[in-house]
Design a protein around this motif. Structure first.
Motif, mmCIF file in Angstrom:
data_model
loop_
_atom_site.group_PDB
_atom_site.id
_atom_site.type_symbol
_atom_site.label_atom_id
_atom_site.label_comp_id
_atom_site.label_asym_id
_atom_site.label_seq_id
_atom_site.Cartn_x
_atom_site.Cartn_y
_atom_site.Cartn_z
ATOM 1 N N THR A 56 0.835 -1.209 0.000
ATOM 2 C CA THR A 56 0.000 0.000 0.000
ATOM 3 C C THR A 56 0.870 1.259 0.000
ATOM 4 O O THR A 56 0.622 2.201 -0.758
ATOM 5 C CB THR A 56 -0.928 0.009 1.232
ATOM 6 O OG1 THR A 56 -1.708 -1.181 1.221
ATOM 7 C CG2 THR A 56 -1.841 1.220 1.226
ATOM 8 N N GLN A 57 1.916 1.256 0.848
ATOM 9 C CA GLN A 57 2.811 2.419 0.910
ATOM 10 C C GLN A 57 3.530 2.611 -0.430
ATOM 11 O O GLN A 57 3.647 3.741 -0.925
ATOM 12 C CB GLN A 57 3.842 2.235 2.027
ATOM 13 C CG GLN A 57 3.257 2.320 3.415
ATOM 14 C CD GLN A 57 4.255 1.925 4.490
ATOM 15 O OE1 GLN A 57 5.424 1.643 4.195
ATOM 16 N NE2 GLN A 57 3.808 1.894 5.733
ATOM 17 N N ASN A 58 4.022 1.508 -1.001
ATOM 18 C CA ASN A 58 4.714 1.602 -2.294
ATOM 19 C C ASN A 58 3.784 2.078 -3.397
ATOM 20 O O ASN A 58 4.177 2.871 -4.254
ATOM 21 C CB ASN A 58 5.330 0.252 -2.668
ATOM 22 C CG ASN A 58 6.581 -0.059 -1.856
ATOM 23 O OD1 ASN A 58 7.154 0.816 -1.241
ATOM 24 N ND2 ASN A 58 6.984 -1.307 -1.850
ATOM 25 N N ALA A 59 2.545 1.571 -3.377
ATOM 26 C CA ALA A 59 1.573 2.006 -4.379
ATOM 27 C C ALA A 59 1.299 3.501 -4.244
ATOM 28 O O ALA A 59 1.217 4.217 -5.244
ATOM 29 C CB ALA A 59 0.282 1.210 -4.244
ATOM 30 N N ALA A 60 1.174 3.971 -2.987
ATOM 31 C CA ALA A 60 0.934 5.405 -2.760
ATOM 32 C C ALA A 60 2.129 6.227 -3.229
ATOM 33 O O ALA A 60 1.966 7.275 -3.874
ATOM 34 C CB ALA A 60 0.659 5.667 -1.282
ATOM 35 N N ARG A 61 3.352 5.755 -2.925
ATOM 36 C CA ARG A 61 4.552 6.470 -3.369
ATOM 37 C C ARG A 61 4.650 6.499 -4.890
ATOM 38 O O ARG A 61 4.975 7.527 -5.483
ATOM 39 C CB ARG A 61 5.803 5.813 -2.792
ATOM 40 C CG ARG A 61 6.030 6.106 -1.323
ATOM 41 C CD ARG A 61 7.320 5.490 -0.831
ATOM 42 N NE ARG A 61 7.394 5.551 0.618
ATOM 43 C CZ ARG A 61 7.959 4.640 1.386
ATOM 44 N NH1 ARG A 61 8.504 3.578 0.827
ATOM 45 N NH2 ARG A 61 7.992 4.763 2.690
ATOM 46 N N LEU A 62 4.399 5.332 -5.508
ATOM 47 C CA LEU A 62 4.453 5.267 -6.972
ATOM 48 C C LEU A 62 3.417 6.178 -7.608
ATOM 49 O O LEU A 62 3.694 6.845 -8.605
ATOM 50 C CB LEU A 62 4.242 3.824 -7.445
ATOM 51 C CG LEU A 62 5.429 2.876 -7.261
ATOM 52 C CD1 LEU A 62 5.029 1.447 -7.604
ATOM 53 C CD2 LEU A 62 6.615 3.305 -8.106
ATOM 54 N N ALA A 63 2.227 6.221 -7.017
ATOM 55 C CA ALA A 63 1.182 7.107 -7.539
ATOM 56 C C ALA A 63 1.605 8.568 -7.415
ATOM 57 O O ALA A 63 1.422 9.366 -8.336
ATOM 58 C CB ALA A 63 -0.128 6.872 -6.802
ATOM 59 N N SER A 64 2.227 8.906 -6.274
ATOM 60 C CA SER A 64 2.693 10.279 -6.060
ATOM 61 C C SER A 64 3.800 10.640 -7.047
ATOM 62 O O SER A 64 3.788 11.710 -7.667
ATOM 63 C CB SER A 64 3.196 10.438 -4.629
ATOM 64 O OG SER A 64 3.763 11.708 -4.431
ATOM 65 N N ILE A 65 4.771 9.721 -7.207
ATOM 66 C CA ILE A 65 5.875 9.966 -8.146
ATOM 67 C C ILE A 65 5.347 10.052 -9.570
ATOM 68 O O ILE A 65 5.768 10.909 -10.351
ATOM 69 C CB ILE A 65 6.937 8.844 -8.020
ATOM 70 C CG1 ILE A 65 7.664 8.966 -6.680
ATOM 71 C CG2 ILE A 65 7.934 8.893 -9.167
ATOM 72 C CD1 ILE A 65 8.534 7.771 -6.337
ATOM 73 N N SER A 66 4.406 9.169 -9.905
ATOM 74 C CA SER A 66 3.819 9.194 -11.246
ATOM 75 C C SER A 66 3.114 10.514 -11.510
ATOM 76 O O SER A 66 3.246 11.099 -12.593
ATOM 77 C CB SER A 66 2.843 8.027 -11.382
ATOM 78 O OG SER A 66 2.233 8.050 -12.637
ATOM 79 N N HIS A 67 2.399 11.010 -10.498
ATOM 80 C CA HIS A 67 1.709 12.300 -10.651
ATOM 81 C C HIS A 67 2.715 13.438 -10.816
ATOM 82 O O HIS A 67 2.543 14.312 -11.680
ATOM 83 C CB HIS A 67 0.812 12.551 -9.430
ATOM 84 C CG HIS A 67 0.152 13.892 -9.440
ATOM 85 N ND1 HIS A 67 -0.854 14.220 -10.327
ATOM 86 C CD2 HIS A 67 0.371 15.006 -8.699
ATOM 87 C CE1 HIS A 67 -1.229 15.467 -10.127
ATOM 88 N NE2 HIS A 67 -0.500 15.966 -9.141
ATOM 89 N N GLN A 68 3.766 13.429 -9.992
ATOM 90 C CA GLN A 68 4.797 14.468 -10.091
ATOM 91 C C GLN A 68 5.471 14.432 -11.459
ATOM 92 O O GLN A 68 5.721 15.485 -12.062
ATOM 93 C CB GLN A 68 5.842 14.288 -8.989
ATOM 94 C CG GLN A 68 5.328 14.601 -7.599
ATOM 95 C CD GLN A 68 6.319 14.213 -6.509
ATOM 96 O OE1 GLN A 68 7.396 13.685 -6.791
ATOM 97 N NE2 GLN A 68 5.956 14.459 -5.270
ATOM 98 N N ASN A 69 5.763 13.225 -11.942
ATOM 99 C CA ASN A 69 6.377 13.098 -13.270
ATOM 100 C C ASN A 69 5.452 13.608 -14.362
ATOM 101 O O ASN A 69 5.894 14.268 -15.300
ATOM 102 C CB ASN A 69 6.753 11.642 -13.543
ATOM 103 C CG ASN A 69 7.990 11.208 -12.784
ATOM 104 O OD1 ASN A 69 8.735 12.035 -12.258
ATOM 105 N ND2 ASN A 69 8.212 9.913 -12.696
#
Length: 201
Positions: A56-69
């Motif tokens: 869940t934490q990794n998915a949230a981080r990946l979603a955040s990084i994906s949004h920032q990118n």
């Protein structure tokens, strides 16, 4: 009690005791195994929860990084599109600036320099945003310097003073040409491109 009765009793009791010992050993082993299984199940549940939390934490981080990118890519794309949206117009503006600079040089000692400088100022007002920053500033300085040049030269000659200010003023006018050339400098053709261009002609 006779020895017979003791033997009968031992014969009867001995298998029961053996059976009880075996059953107790089995029960103890069963309870130990059940305890291990329960501990293992609890450990597995904890590990599963930990793995799920990490997922869940990794998915949230990946979603955040994906949004920032995605935001960064959109910003870069917008900047890139804005920068190259009017390439032809920008090249044309630099060519026109070069022509007006040549006209300033040609009329530097002419009485009509005032008209040429005003023409340059009007053109600059309409085209300054298409010019590279160095050219924009140099062009502005050049037509003001050209406007003052004739008067400065006559004043210095009449007073017999040092011509250094006049030379510095002329330098302001001349540096505009270099600024324009640098702004529109195209990369040199490679040997292959030169051959290809020669084949087309």
């Amino acid at each position: 009690m006779s020895s017979f009765h003791r033997t009968d009793w031992l014969t009867v009791v001995s298998p029961i005791v053996t059976l009880l010992v075996v059953v107790c050993g089995y029960l103890v082993s069963y309870m130990q195994e059940k305890g291990k299984n329960r501990a293992t199940a609890q450990d597995i549940a904890k590990l599963t929860r930990t793995v799920e939390d990490i997922k869940t934490q990794n998915a949230a981080r990946l979603a955040s990084i994906s949004h920032q990118n995605a935001v960064l890519i959109e910003q870069l794309k917008a900047t890139h599109e804005l920068r190259f949206a009017a390439v032809d117009r920008r090249l044309q503006a630099h060519q026109e600036a070069f022509s007006r600079w040549r006209k300033l040089i040609a009329n530097i000692d002419n009485k009509n320099i005032g008209h040429v400088a005003v023409e340059c100022q009007t053109w600059w007002d309409d085209n300054a945003l298409y010019l590279e920053p160095d050219v924009r500033n140099a062009f502005n300085r050049a037509y003001f310097a050209a406007l003052d040049h004739r008067a400065m030269l006559e004043s210095s000659r009449a007073a017999g003073t040092d011509l250094k200010p006049v030379q510095d003023n002329m330098h302001l006018i001349l540096t505009l040409g270099d600024a324009i050339m640098r702004a529109v400098a195209l990369p040199s053709l490679t040997e292959h491109e030169t051959k290809t261009a020669g084949m087309r002609t």
